[in-house]
Write an enzyme that holds these catalytic residues in place. Structure first.
Site, PDB file in Angstrom:
ATOM      1  N   SER A 231     -13.367  19.891 -10.528  1.00 44.03           N
ATOM      2  CA  SER A 231     -12.415  19.582  -9.475  1.00 44.03           C
ATOM      3  C   SER A 231     -12.162  20.793  -8.563  1.00 44.03           C
ATOM      4  O   SER A 231     -13.099  21.283  -7.949  1.00 44.03           O
ATOM      5  CB  SER A 231     -11.126  19.064 -10.107  1.00 44.03           C
ATOM      6  OG  SER A 231     -10.337  18.463  -9.132  1.00 44.03           O
TER       7      SER A 231
ATOM      8  N   ASP B 164     -13.266   7.552 -11.004  1.00 44.12           N
ATOM      9  CA  ASP B 164     -12.421   8.712 -10.690  1.00 44.12           C
ATOM     10  C   ASP B 164     -11.611   8.395  -9.433  1.00 44.12           C
ATOM     11  O   ASP B 164     -12.171   8.233  -8.364  1.00 44.12           O
ATOM     12  CB  ASP B 164     -13.322   9.940 -10.473  1.00 44.12           C
ATOM     13  CG  ASP B 164     -12.532  11.220 -10.282  1.00 44.12           C
ATOM     14  OD1 ASP B 164     -11.321  11.149  -9.978  1.00 44.12           O
ATOM     15  OD2 ASP B 164     -13.124  12.306 -10.431  1.00 44.12           O
TER      16      ASP B 164
ATOM     17  N   HIS C 215     -10.960  11.169 -13.665  1.00 44.25           N
ATOM     18  CA  HIS C 215     -10.994  12.592 -13.304  1.00 44.25           C
ATOM     19  C   HIS C 215     -10.918  13.530 -14.509  1.00 44.25           C
ATOM     20  O   HIS C 215     -11.515  14.599 -14.508  1.00 44.25           O
ATOM     21  CB  HIS C 215      -9.844  12.883 -12.336  1.00 44.25           C
ATOM     22  CG  HIS C 215     -10.063  14.106 -11.511  1.00 44.25           C
ATOM     23  ND1 HIS C 215     -11.106  14.222 -10.626  1.00 44.25           N
ATOM     24  CD2 HIS C 215      -9.394  15.283 -11.446  1.00 44.25           C
ATOM     25  CE1 HIS C 215     -11.061  15.410 -10.047  1.00 44.25           C
ATOM     26  NE2 HIS C 215     -10.029  16.078 -10.520  1.00 44.25           N
TER      27      HIS C 215
END
Ligand SMILES: *[C@@H]1O[C@H](CO)[C@@H](O)[C@H](O)[C@H]1NC(C)=O
Ligand SMILES: *[C@@H]1O[C@H](CO)[C@@H](O)[C@H](O)[C@H]1NC(C)=O
Ligand SMILES: *[C@@H]1O[C@H](CO)[C@@H](O)[C@H](O)[C@H]1NC(C)=O
Length: 400
Positions: free
Chosen positions: A163, A337, A369
């Site tokens: 991320s 996600d 995620h």
């Protein structure tokens, strides 16, 4: 005080989970599983003192057998090194990679739990908090890469981001071109383009931000920057013990997490939430949160538009030029996600990268995620692929 009362009450009402890892630090957890651990201090050009954690090798090898070069693992927004060691070894990314022969280095960015020192400022000084991802990328990442390469006497290493950690890797390579040759390959897990297409709760937060922009601008101007994080873990521990670790009621937890992160894979260990919230979220600066809102609403990966600290010469507002990233990139993503959606990657990330730089895009069905780092089958679905790629690349290098 309040937390103690709440904890007492909750103990009366129901059992709060009591995994030993709820009260351990990251070094203690790594040690608990028997992995060799080192902590190193790295000083950045702008005076922040970062603690980086190292797992030198896996359980079945020794220091003298080094088969792979180092890998730096960079966590996501509001997370620190803990996100890579939160599960038992077979589903903790850092331990999986250590067992595969990597020399693993875990990044703790400025302001997070294990990196709270500065040459001149304490964390109670608002000047400490005047940073955003601009500084993480420019100062933290470069300092840690140089430190690791010096320590291990290598000339290049592998990069693994999750991320925000992926974004930091891209930002760094687009501005500090000389670092491209220091990265053998980047494994970018759930890499946001701009997070503009986030769904669920984050979508709503972005809409509210958009509507109240004049207010947040005023807030940024008058309040400066300060810490954003959780100072007391008892309440989240209690809430997740009840909603996530109690049979039947855990459906409420599943629903809430779905709204935030996307549908959870069946291999996500819901009853482990009390352990996760004992370590996460970690802290960041209010400016960093605003910077992400800016990027998501402008739909452009650009520098922070607010004022940086006096010693910073970072440009304001201009976009990062990702076409200057030259290191090989492997992307892992999923349509489950909700924070980094496929549309975000396809529209706001891939078109910006130079042709040929992206060597592989792996879609992991059913992963949200956090599943990438926390699901119990992430070794098979994500990390075994990374290990295969590195083994092949290393063999090719040796043949040359
Ligand atoms: C270490 O070796 C033992 C015995 O060969 C084996 O059972 C175990 O799975 C290995 N552990 C790892 C993490 O590779
Ligand atoms: C590299 O490491 C050595 C010790 O191993 C240290 O003396 C030296 O200062 C380091 N250099 C840099 C640039 O960090
Ligand atoms: C799931 O979490 C529970 C609670 O922390 C733990 O006891 C269990 O070992 C975990 N299961 C797996 C497969 O990791």
């Amino acid at each position: 005080m309040l937390a103690h009362v709440v904890l007492m009450l909750s103990n009366l009402l129901f059992t709060v989970s009591s995994d030993p890892e709820m009260s351990m630090t990251v070094p203690q957890i790594i040690d608990r599983w028997g992995y060799p651990f080192e902590s190193h201090e790295v000083i950045t050009e702008d005076g922040y003192i970062l603690s980086i954690f190292r797992i030198t090798h896996g359980l079945n090898s020794s220091d003298s057998v080094r088969t792979c070069p180092p890998i730096i693992m960079d966590p996501s927004l509001l997370c620190d090194s803990s996100e890579f060691i939160m599960n038992p070894p077979e589903s903790s990314p850092a331990m999986i990679l250590a067992d595969a022969g990597f020399d693993v280095f875990l990044m703790n960015h400025r302001g997070t739990t294990y990196s709270r020192k500065h040459r001149d400022f304490s964390t109670s000084d608002s000047r400490y908090w005047k940073f955003t991802i601009d500084e993480y990328a420019k100062y933290d990442n470069t300092a840690v890469i140089d430190y690791v390469l010096n320590l291990t006497s290598d000339t290049s290493l592998y990069w693994l981001g999750h991320s925000q950690g992926t974004t930091l890797g891209f930002m760094m390579l687009s501005e500090r071109l000389d670092y491209n040759k220091k990265i053998r390959a980047m494994f970018q897990i759930a890499p946001p383009g701009t997070a503009h297409f986030a769904r669920g709760l984050v979508r709503i937060i972005l809409l509210i931000y958009h509507i109240t922009k004049p207010l947040t601008d005023l807030y940024q101007l008058t309040m400066g920057s300060h810490e954003v994080g959780i100072s007391n873990r008892a309440i989240p521990q209690m809430i997740t013990s009840f909603f996530c670790a109690t049979p039947y009621i855990d459906q409420i937890c599943r629903g809430a997490m779905h709204f935030l992160l996307g549908p959870q894979s069946m291999s996500f260990n819901l009853s482990r939430w009390p352990v996760y919230v004992s370590h996460l979220p970690s802290s960041t600066s209010s400016w960093n949160m605003l910077h992400w809102f800016q990027i998501a609403t402008h739909e452009k990966l650009e520098h922070f538009s607010g004022k940086h600290s006096g010693n910073s010469d970072l440009p304001l507002d201009t976009a990062y030029d990702l076409s200057r990233v030259l290191a090989p990139v492997y992307i892992f993503c999923s349509s489950s996600d909700w924070l980094v959606t496929p549309r975000d990657i396809e529209e706001d990330l891939l078109p910006l990268l130079k042709r040929g730089v992206v060597k592989g895009v792996f879609r992991v069905p059913g992963y949200n995620h956090l599943d990438f780092v926390l699901a119990t089958d992430n070794a098979e679905k994500v990390f075994s692929r990374i290990i295969d790629i590195v083994e092949k690349q290393e063999t090719d290098i040796r043949k040359l």
